[in-house]
Design an enzyme around this catalytic site. Sequence first.
Site, short mmCIF file in Angstrom:
data_model
loop_
_atom_site.label_atom_id
_atom_site.label_comp_id
_atom_site.label_asym_id
_atom_site.label_seq_id
_atom_site.Cartn_x
_atom_site.Cartn_y
_atom_site.Cartn_z
N ASN A 59 20.33 28.35 65.01
CA ASN A 59 20.61 26.75 64.85
C ASN A 59 20.48 26.04 66.34
OD1 ASN A 59 23.05 28.33 65.61
ND2 ASN A 59 24.46 26.43 65.43
N GLU A 61 21.07 22.49 67.67
CA GLU A 61 21.88 21.05 67.53
C GLU A 61 21.37 19.93 68.15
OE1 GLU A 61 26.30 23.08 66.55
OE2 GLU A 61 25.97 22.03 68.25
N CYS A 70 19.50 24.34 60.73
CA CYS A 70 20.05 25.31 60.62
C CYS A 70 19.34 26.51 60.96
CB CYS A 70 20.78 25.62 59.31
SG CYS A 70 21.82 24.28 58.70
N GLU A 72 18.66 29.17 59.17
CA GLU A 72 17.90 29.81 58.27
C GLU A 72 16.56 29.04 58.08
OE1 GLU A 72 22.47 29.90 56.80
OE2 GLU A 72 21.07 28.83 58.31
N CYS A 109 24.42 27.07 54.07
CA CYS A 109 24.98 25.80 53.47
C CYS A 109 23.81 25.51 52.19
CB CYS A 109 24.74 24.76 54.66
SG CYS A 109 22.94 23.98 55.09
N CYS A 112 20.02 24.81 53.07
CA CYS A 112 19.29 26.07 53.38
C CYS A 112 19.22 26.78 52.19
CB CYS A 112 20.05 27.02 54.45
SG CYS A 112 19.94 25.92 55.92
#
Length: 161
Positions: A59, A61, A70, A72, A109, A112
Amino acid sequence: MIITTEIEELSSLEELLPDERELLINASIAKENAYAPYSRFHVGAALLMENGLTILGNNQENMAYPSGLCAERVAFFAAGAQYPKMAIHKVAITAASELFPSNHPIAPCGACRQAMLEYEMNQKSPITLIMRGTTGKVYRVKGISQLLPLFFHEEGLKAHA
């Protein structure tokens, strides 16, 4: 009609296939390089490509929160950019928080799940998903579609000739 999902729960890493254990180790390594100064929740993903290559993601940010991405999607988009015609066989995801224990499998999530499912649909073969926290049980899912049986479908979105 009843829609069901099948998720295999394993009690330990030893129950995984050797390539799946290695993939989780690589996801854990990727997690260590995550840029997560705001959530302090570090996620790593590792993809096993059809030629045996491993693609890592973590990830990333940003202080403008929606601008982050993210683990993934970082891994899947990197694979798509570098190896657009190569199938993805498996993906492993793991996470750790600086604020609380992560002793359960970490699932992707919704965004993803949708992005990974499109890769699975385009390659016309399932992508096995392995999920684990820093400790505890492991989940194995044979196909992203098992995580998202009611997905957003592209029918009608693509231009018709």
